[in-house]
Motif scaffolding. Structure first.
Motif, PDB file in Angstrom:
ATOM      1  N   LEU A 115      45.002  40.876  43.285  1.00  0.00           N
ATOM      2  CA  LEU A 115      44.529  42.021  43.088  1.00  0.00           C
ATOM      3  C   LEU A 115      45.640  43.085  42.989  1.00  0.00           C
ATOM      4  CD1 LEU A 115      41.110  42.166  44.810  1.00  0.00           C
ATOM      5  CD2 LEU A 115      41.483  41.142  42.670  1.00  0.00           C
ATOM      6  N   THR A 148      36.208  39.427  39.620  1.00  0.00           N
ATOM      7  CA  THR A 148      37.088  38.109  39.733  1.00  0.00           C
ATOM      8  C   THR A 148      36.256  36.978  39.320  1.00  0.00           C
ATOM      9  OG1 THR A 148      35.812  38.373  42.133  1.00  0.00           O
ATOM     10  CG2 THR A 148      37.904  39.344  41.964  1.00  0.00           C
ATOM     11  N   PRO A 158      42.241  38.969  37.223  1.00  0.00           N
ATOM     12  CA  PRO A 158      40.674  40.007  37.432  1.00  0.00           C
ATOM     13  C   PRO A 158      41.096  41.173  36.755  1.00  0.00           C
ATOM     14  CG  PRO A 158      41.915  39.217  39.484  1.00  0.00           C
ATOM     15  CD  PRO A 158      43.000  38.842  38.353  1.00  0.00           C
TER      16      PRO A 158
END
Length: 290
Positions: A115, A148, A158
Motif C-alpha cells: 500500500l 485490496t 491496490p
C-alpha cells in the motif's frame, strides 16, 4: 511466545485455560505483532527489529521474513488468513502471501503487494472483515482506504478509494469497520470516527482516558460498536458514524436505476432502522464535519 489451550463447557462458556506450548525465543527486541490465521494453519509474530516469523502450531519456524521497514510498528494477519502484513518507519505497508499446497503443506511466504501513497511512516493499518479493504494512518497526518480485492498475481496494484486528514498528533491506532465504511483513529486519549465514503470526520470523542492514551481500538464483528482500551479499562461506544454511512450508502443505491422491489424494500428498511436508532440517541441523521 506462549500458546494456551482454551476448553469450553457444553453451554459455550470457558471452563479452563492452560498453557499448551512455549515457542523457542526468536527476538531480542520488542514484539509488535502477533496473529493466528483463521484457517489454523499458522501463527505469525514480528519484532520491532523487522523480523517477521511464520510458525506452525507446534512451534516450528516455517519462514522468516525481513520486513525492510527500518523499524516495524505493527504486524498483523489478515482476516482471511491469506496474508501477513507489516508497517513501520517506511511510508509503504508491506503485504506477503502465506502459501500452502492443496494438500496442506506449507510452501512459502511470497511478496504480494504494498500500500503506497503516504510520505512518512505508517503507524497502523486495519482490514475490513472480508479483507477486500484496508485502511492506513501515517505520520504524515493522513489516513487512506484501499481496495485490496485485486489480482496481484497479474501485477494489479491496490486502488486508493479515499484519503483524509486525521485529528491528532503523535502515534495513532486505527480500526476499519467490518464493512469498510468507517475509519476509527485513536490519538492520545481521544477517538475520531471518519466516513470512508466521504472522507469527513463525523464524530470526535475526547478524553476517553484523561490520564492516559488509548492503546487499542477495534470494532465488534457486526460493526455496531467501537471499543477502546487504555488505563486497564475497555470502553464501548455506539458506532453512530456507521449508522450514518449506512443511510448514505443505502440512499445512493436507491437512486440507481433497475433496483428490484425487494432490493428497494431492503434499502428502505436499512434507512428506517438506522434513522430510528440515531433518533433514539438524539444523534443527527447526516454527517456533520468536525
Amino acid at each position: 511466545l506462549e500458546v494456551y489451550k482454551v476448553t469450553r463447557r457444553t453451554d459455550g462458556w470457558i471452563s479452563s485455560i492452560s498453557k499448551a506450548i512455549t515457542f523457542p525465543k526468536q527476538f531480542s527486541e520488542e514484539m509488535v505483532g502477533i496473529g493466528v490465521a483463521v484457517s489454523g494453519r499458522y501463527i505469525m509474530s514480528c519484532s520491532a527489529a523487522n523480523q517477521l516469523v511464520v510458525w506452525d502450531l507446534k512451534g516450528a519456524v516455517l519462514a522468516t521474513v525481513d520486513t525492510c521497514l527500518l523499524h516495524t510498528y505493527r504486524a498483523k494477519v489478515s482476516p482471511c488468513g491469506r496474508f501477513v502484513v507489516a508497517s513501520g518507519f517506511a511510508p509503504d505497508v508491506r503485504v506477503w502471501e502465506v502459501v500452502f499446497a492443496r494438500t496442506g503443506e506449507f510452501k512459502q511466504v511470497s511478496r504480494a503487494f504494498q500500500l503506497a501513497g503516504h510520505t512518512s511512516g505508517v503507524y497502523d493499518f486495519s482490514f475490513s472483515s472480508d479483507s477486500t479493504r484496508m485502511a492506513t494512518v501515517s505520520k504524515d497526518g493522513s489516513w487512506k482506504v484501499f481496495n485490496t480485492n485485486i489480482e496481484f498475481e497479474k501485477g494489479e496494484d491496490p486502488h486508493l478509494l479515499m484519503t483524509g486528514k486525521y485529528n491528532g498528533s503523535g502515534s495513532a491506532h486505527l480500526a476499519l469497520s467490518p464493512n469498510g465504511e468507517v475509519v476509527a483513529i485513536a490519538s492520545g486519549p481521544s477517538l475520531s470516527l471518519y466516513s470512508a465514503l466521504s472522507g469527513v470526520c463525523d464524530k470526535v470523542i475526547d478524553n476517553i482516558y484523561p490520564s492516559g492514551s488509548i492503546t487499542r481500538v477495534l470494532f465488534d464483528s457486526a460493526g455496531d460498536h467501537v471499543l477502546t482500551a487504555g488505563e486497564k479499562h475497555v470502553r464501548v461506544f455506539h458506532n453512530v458514524t456507521g449508522r450514518r454511512t449506512a443511510i448514505a450508502s443505502a440512499r445512493l443505491r436507491l437512486s440507481m436505476a433497475n433496483n428490484s422491489a425487494a432490493t428497494k424494500e431492503r434499502l428502505e428498511g436499512i434507512i428506517s432502522t438506522a434513522e430510528t436508532f440515531l433518533k433514539s440517541l438524539k444523534e443527527p441523521l447526516v454527517t456533520k464535519a468536525k
